[in-house]
Design a protein around this motif. Structure first.
Motif, PDB file in Angstrom:
ATOM      1  N   SER A  58      14.263  40.714  20.803  1.00 12.20           N
ATOM      2  CA  SER A  58      15.331  40.519  21.575  1.00 12.20           C
ATOM      3  C   SER A  58      15.299  39.136  21.957  1.00 12.20           C
ATOM      4  O   SER A  58      14.377  38.378  21.988  1.00 12.20           O
ATOM      5  CB  SER A  58      15.316  41.383  22.803  1.00 12.20           C
ATOM      6  OG  SER A  58      14.115  41.142  23.437  1.00 12.20           O
ATOM      7  N   ARG A  59      16.477  38.863  22.637  1.00 12.76           N
ATOM      8  CA  ARG A  59      16.665  37.310  23.095  1.00 12.76           C
ATOM      9  C   ARG A  59      15.585  36.903  24.195  1.00 12.76           C
ATOM     10  O   ARG A  59      15.024  35.745  24.214  1.00 12.76           O
ATOM     11  CB  ARG A  59      18.052  37.007  23.782  1.00 12.76           C
ATOM     12  CG  ARG A  59      18.347  35.625  24.208  1.00 12.76           C
ATOM     13  CD  ARG A  59      19.802  35.568  24.652  1.00 12.76           C
ATOM     14  NE  ARG A  59      20.012  34.115  24.891  1.00 12.76           N
ATOM     15  CZ  ARG A  59      19.708  33.266  26.050  1.00 12.76           C
ATOM     16  NH1 ARG A  59      19.025  34.178  27.143  1.00 12.76           N
ATOM     17  NH2 ARG A  59      20.244  32.168  26.085  1.00 12.76           N
ATOM     18  N   ALA A  60      15.183  37.856  24.960  1.00  3.21           N
ATOM     19  CA  ALA A  60      14.081  37.703  26.185  1.00  3.21           C
ATOM     20  C   ALA A  60      12.899  37.367  25.596  1.00  3.21           C
ATOM     21  O   ALA A  60      12.160  36.590  25.967  1.00  3.21           O
ATOM     22  CB  ALA A  60      14.028  38.802  27.033  1.00  3.21           C
ATOM     23  N   ASN A  61      12.530  38.057  24.475  1.00  4.94           N
ATOM     24  CA  ASN A  61      11.377  37.856  23.756  1.00  4.94           C
ATOM     25  C   ASN A  61      11.144  36.801  22.679  1.00  4.94           C
ATOM     26  O   ASN A  61      10.253  36.363  22.198  1.00  4.94           O
ATOM     27  CB  ASN A  61      10.896  39.251  23.186  1.00  4.94           C
ATOM     28  CG  ASN A  61      10.678  40.170  24.189  1.00  4.94           C
ATOM     29  OD1 ASN A  61      10.157  39.996  25.381  1.00  4.94           O
ATOM     30  ND2 ASN A  61      10.946  41.358  23.774  1.00  4.94           N
ATOM     31  N   SER A  62      12.328  36.266  22.324  1.00  7.97           N
ATOM     32  CA  SER A  62      12.320  35.309  21.259  1.00  7.97           C
ATOM     33  C   SER A  62      12.099  33.878  21.835  1.00  7.97           C
ATOM     34  O   SER A  62      12.476  33.486  23.054  1.00  7.97           O
ATOM     35  CB  SER A  62      13.636  35.387  20.762  1.00  7.97           C
ATOM     36  OG  SER A  62      13.925  34.004  20.178  1.00  7.97           O
ATOM     37  N   ILE A  63      11.146  33.092  21.262  1.00  8.45           N
ATOM     38  CA  ILE A  63      10.701  31.814  21.676  1.00  8.45           C
ATOM     39  C   ILE A  63      11.650  30.991  21.774  1.00  8.45           C
ATOM     40  O   ILE A  63      11.889  30.354  22.935  1.00  8.45           O
ATOM     41  CB  ILE A  63       9.383  31.351  20.793  1.00  8.45           C
ATOM     42  CG1 ILE A  63       8.302  32.189  20.749  1.00  8.45           C
ATOM     43  CG2 ILE A  63       9.305  29.858  21.180  1.00  8.45           C
ATOM     44  CD1 ILE A  63       7.292  31.654  19.867  1.00  8.45           C
ATOM     45  N   VAL A  64      12.400  30.824  20.809  1.00  3.53           N
ATOM     46  CA  VAL A  64      13.746  30.091  20.753  1.00  3.53           C
ATOM     47  C   VAL A  64      14.839  30.403  21.750  1.00  3.53           C
ATOM     48  O   VAL A  64      15.175  29.590  22.460  1.00  3.53           O
ATOM     49  CB  VAL A  64      14.607  30.022  19.297  1.00  3.53           C
ATOM     50  CG1 VAL A  64      15.784  29.250  19.394  1.00  3.53           C
ATOM     51  CG2 VAL A  64      13.659  29.458  18.135  1.00  3.53           C
ATOM     52  N   GLY A  65      14.948  31.714  21.897  1.00  3.98           N
ATOM     53  CA  GLY A  65      15.975  32.297  22.933  1.00  3.98           C
ATOM     54  C   GLY A  65      15.471  31.811  24.401  1.00  3.98           C
ATOM     55  O   GLY A  65      16.252  31.339  25.242  1.00  3.98           O
ATOM     56  N   VAL A  66      14.145  31.855  24.816  1.00  6.40           N
ATOM     57  CA  VAL A  66      13.489  31.387  26.086  1.00  6.40           C
ATOM     58  C   VAL A  66      13.630  29.948  26.067  1.00  6.40           C
ATOM     59  O   VAL A  66      14.082  29.522  27.168  1.00  6.40           O
ATOM     60  CB  VAL A  66      11.960  31.788  26.014  1.00  6.40           C
ATOM     61  CG1 VAL A  66      11.473  31.110  27.296  1.00  6.40           C
ATOM     62  CG2 VAL A  66      11.967  33.258  26.078  1.00  6.40           C
ATOM     63  N   PHE A  67      13.389  29.218  24.960  1.00 11.04           N
ATOM     64  CA  PHE A  67      13.565  27.720  25.142  1.00 11.04           C
ATOM     65  C   PHE A  67      14.875  27.258  25.462  1.00 11.04           C
ATOM     66  O   PHE A  67      15.199  26.303  26.540  1.00 11.04           O
ATOM     67  CB  PHE A  67      13.151  26.914  23.820  1.00 11.04           C
ATOM     68  CG  PHE A  67      13.152  25.563  23.846  1.00 11.04           C
ATOM     69  CD1 PHE A  67      12.227  24.837  24.460  1.00 11.04           C
ATOM     70  CD2 PHE A  67      14.462  25.014  23.478  1.00 11.04           C
ATOM     71  CE1 PHE A  67      12.331  23.622  24.412  1.00 11.04           C
ATOM     72  CE2 PHE A  67      14.374  23.445  23.530  1.00 11.04           C
ATOM     73  CZ  PHE A  67      13.393  22.492  23.727  1.00 11.04           C
ATOM     74  N   LYS A  68      15.882  27.964  24.962  1.00  9.24           N
ATOM     75  CA  LYS A  68      17.361  27.587  25.214  1.00  9.24           C
ATOM     76  C   LYS A  68      17.816  28.063  26.665  1.00  9.24           C
ATOM     77  O   LYS A  68      18.617  27.587  27.122  1.00  9.24           O
ATOM     78  CB  LYS A  68      18.268  28.328  24.073  1.00  9.24           C
ATOM     79  CG  LYS A  68      18.084  27.741  22.861  1.00  9.24           C
ATOM     80  CD  LYS A  68      18.984  28.540  21.986  1.00  9.24           C
ATOM     81  CE  LYS A  68      19.479  28.205  20.408  1.00  9.24           C
ATOM     82  NZ  LYS A  68      20.456  28.849  19.487  1.00  9.24           N
ATOM     83  N   SER A  69      17.073  29.079  27.080  1.00  5.11           N
ATOM     84  CA  SER A  69      17.689  29.665  28.214  1.00  5.11           C
ATOM     85  C   SER A  69      16.916  28.902  29.570  1.00  5.11           C
ATOM     86  O   SER A  69      17.444  28.603  30.567  1.00  5.11           O
ATOM     87  CB  SER A  69      17.162  31.416  28.593  1.00  5.11           C
ATOM     88  OG  SER A  69      15.931  31.169  28.751  1.00  5.11           O
ATOM     89  N   VAL A  70      15.955  28.212  29.173  1.00  3.70           N
ATOM     90  CA  VAL A  70      15.436  27.431  30.303  1.00  3.70           C
ATOM     91  C   VAL A  70      15.783  25.879  30.173  1.00  3.70           C
ATOM     92  O   VAL A  70      16.308  25.319  31.351  1.00  3.70           O
ATOM     93  CB  VAL A  70      13.565  27.112  29.823  1.00  3.70           C
ATOM     94  CG1 VAL A  70      12.974  26.244  30.771  1.00  3.70           C
ATOM     95  CG2 VAL A  70      12.944  28.576  30.227  1.00  3.70           C
ATOM     96  N   PHE A  71      16.021  25.204  28.923  1.00  6.41           N
ATOM     97  CA  PHE A  71      16.646  24.065  28.965  1.00  6.41           C
ATOM     98  C   PHE A  71      17.954  23.609  28.478  1.00  6.41           C
ATOM     99  O   PHE A  71      18.350  22.488  28.569  1.00  6.41           O
ATOM    100  CB  PHE A  71      15.537  23.163  27.833  1.00  6.41           C
ATOM    101  CG  PHE A  71      14.306  23.078  28.494  1.00  6.41           C
ATOM    102  CD1 PHE A  71      13.604  22.280  29.377  1.00  6.41           C
ATOM    103  CD2 PHE A  71      13.142  24.053  27.645  1.00  6.41           C
ATOM    104  CE1 PHE A  71      12.482  22.268  29.753  1.00  6.41           C
ATOM    105  CE2 PHE A  71      11.827  24.037  28.391  1.00  6.41           C
ATOM    106  CZ  PHE A  71      11.432  23.090  29.291  1.00  6.41           C
ATOM    107  N   LEU A  72      18.747  24.702  28.111  1.00  7.50           N
ATOM    108  CA  LEU A  72      20.201  24.389  27.889  1.00  7.50           C
ATOM    109  C   LEU A  72      21.156  24.956  28.635  1.00  7.50           C
ATOM    110  O   LEU A  72      20.334  26.060  29.256  1.00  7.50           O
ATOM    111  CB  LEU A  72      20.488  24.834  26.521  1.00  7.50           C
ATOM    112  CG  LEU A  72      19.726  24.097  25.246  1.00  7.50           C
ATOM    113  CD1 LEU A  72      19.886  24.494  23.966  1.00  7.50           C
ATOM    114  CD2 LEU A  72      20.316  22.634  25.278  1.00  7.50           C
ATOM    115  N   PRO A  73      22.323  24.744  29.038  1.00  8.02           N
ATOM    116  CA  PRO A  73      23.239  25.313  30.098  1.00  8.02           C
ATOM    117  C   PRO A  73      23.376  26.978  29.390  1.00  8.02           C
ATOM    118  O   PRO A  73      23.484  27.121  28.252  1.00  8.02           O
ATOM    119  CB  PRO A  73      24.339  24.374  30.028  1.00  8.02           C
ATOM    120  CG  PRO A  73      23.942  22.968  29.531  1.00  8.02           C
ATOM    121  CD  PRO A  73      22.566  23.321  28.581  1.00  8.02           C
ATOM    122  N   GLN A  74      23.845  27.612  30.490  1.00 12.19           N
ATOM    123  CA  GLN A  74      24.196  29.159  29.900  1.00 12.19           C
ATOM    124  C   GLN A  74      25.367  28.767  29.187  1.00 12.19           C
ATOM    125  O   GLN A  74      26.408  28.124  29.393  1.00 12.19           O
ATOM    126  CB  GLN A  74      24.385  29.885  31.231  1.00 12.19           C
ATOM    127  CG  GLN A  74      24.831  31.355  30.975  1.00 12.19           C
ATOM    128  CD  GLN A  74      25.007  32.088  32.195  1.00 12.19           C
ATOM    129  OE1 GLN A  74      24.023  32.311  33.026  1.00 12.19           O
ATOM    130  NE2 GLN A  74      26.247  32.713  32.393  1.00 12.19           N
TER     131      GLN A  74
END
Length: 430
Positions: A40-56
């Motif tokens: 899932s997106r929440a468990n994806s490393i790339v997804g977490v990185f995007k949610s932290v450092f890129l705009p929603q």
């Protein structure tokens, strides 16, 4: 649908990043990732990185040039962080850190003088150039970074000129205060451009997170560098020049990657001149690639927008000349080698664009004139050019405006540097 896979009840997506489907199977609704099973997106490393450092909502929630700009902005921030470490070390050495003969009072006075002159510089620069930072964001962004490198170079050299140390660090402090105003203001202007869903605050916050991460990486590298450069001026200057070259190159690439769809003077000039040559309208991408990104401190025939009436004309006869062939809510004139425009209070954005087009055409015509004679005959020729510009705009402006809209330009607002004077006139000659 594959046998036994169930019936799809609904689908959902998270921007363009993920898509899911809800499947009814054996009376139970299951949520499955579209395109195969995966985390899932929440468990994806790339997804977490995007949610932290890129705009929603990235990439739909930002401009197309966002990723390229942020990449080069990250490179310049990293190199600037390392250069700043070298400059800070030199400043601390200059105020007496490590010197037993130095006093706390002397170091404090030096630091206060530097900060005080910097505060004054910040106020004066914002007063003089504040309105330019929106209309020429790229130029002032690059200018700020060049000035920042100059300031850091002065701080590195300051300890080797003890007699002028205070003067040098105070001057560097003024430069850095200008950098703070210009850099912060132009960053805000670029954020407005990048925001596509009124998400300026989110973009700004994520930009701060990116910068913090870069500065943290720079801090770790600095811990390695400091023992190597201490008491080694040759290595200090060599590394500084290396980081400065990288810093300036990254900044140039960053501002070059920005594609603004609104007109400022430079972009409108480029698009209009191309249209007058071959009736072709440049796209925002093409015009932005041609836009100069270095500050021009003087122009042969500058343009002044939104001026007082007396800067355009000074007599009833000149008012009649300004109104001849002119049914628009603005007045044009040429005074003291400048093209000046008075704007009426009812003027709309399209009127501002048309007035600027006329001013650009006039400026290009006057630039070709080698004489600066202010005789009556020369003044008359200026008015003839003004009348000619009105007739030209009556012919070309409507198709030009339709062309720029079709090419992707935003003509609902502009970044033209209008002053606040608005003039109402009641006399008109037919």
């Amino acid at each position: 649908m594959e046998k036994g896979s169930g019936v799809v009840l609904a689908t959902e997506r998270y921007g363009s990043a993920e898509s899911w489907k809800y499947v009814a199977k054996d009376g139970v609704m299951e949520r499955r990732r579209d395109g195969g099973e995966g985390e899932s997106r929440a468990n994806s490393i790339v997804g977490v990185f995007k949610s932290v450092f890129l705009p929603q909502g990235y990439p739909e929630s930002v401009s197309n040039d966002y990723l390229q700009y942020q990449f080069w902005d990250t490179v310049q921030a990293f190199s600037s962080s390392l250069s700043g470490t070298l400059a800070t070390q030199a400043s601390l050495k200059g105020v007496g850190v490590g010197n037993q003969e130095a006093t706390v009072a002397a170091a404090t006075v030096t630091w206060l003088l530097r900060d005080g002159t910097g505060m004054l510089g910040r106020i004066l620069f914002a007063w003089q150039k504040g309105t330019k930072l929106d209309s020429e964001a790229k130029k002032w962004r690059l200018f700020a970074d060049v000035l920042n490198d100059i300031a850091m170079f002065m701080e590195i050299l300051a300890p080797y000129f003890p007699a002028f140390f205070i003067l040098i660090v105070c001057t560097a402090g003024i430069f850095k205060s200008i950098v703070g105003v210009a850099g912060g203001a132009t960053r805000a202007a670029l954020t407005v451009h990048q925001a596509r869903r009124d998400n300026m605050a989110d973009i700004s916050a994520k930009d701060g997170s990116q910068e913090t991460l870069v500065n943290l990486a720079g801090l770790l590298i600095s811990l390695i560098l400091i023992p190597l450069v201490t008491d080694n001026p040759v290595l200090t200057l060599s590394l500084f020049f290396l980081f400065t070259i990288l810093h300036l190159f990254a900044n140039y690439k960053a501002v070059r990657s920005v594609v603004m769809e609104t007109f400022n003077e430079a972009r409108l000039t480029i698009v209009l001149q191309q249209y007058l040559r071959d009736s072709r309208v440049l796209s925002p991408q093409e015009a932005n690639q041609r836009e100069p990104v270095f500050i021009e401190f003087s122009k042969s025939v500058p343009i002044k927008l939104g001026v007082r009436l007396q800067e355009v004309l000074q007599s009833k006869d000149e008012l009649d000349l300004a109104l001849k062939h002119n049914g628009m809510p603005y007045l044009l004139g040429v005074k003291h080698g400048c093209v000046c425009i008075c704007l009426g209070p009812e003027a709309a954005v399209h009127d501002e664009i048309r007035a600027m087009c006329q001013a650009v055409w006039l400026s290009s015509k006057l630039t070709t004139q080698t004489s600066r004679d202010l005789s009556t005959q020369q003044k008359q020729s200026h008015w003839e050019l003004v009348h000619e510009s009105h007739k030209l705009m009556d012919t070309i402006f409507s198709p030009f405006l339709k062309g720029v809209e079709a090419a992707g330009w935003d003509v609902k607002r502009t970044l033209l540097d209008w002053d606040e004077w608005r003039v109402e006139w009641k006399t008109k000659s037919n």
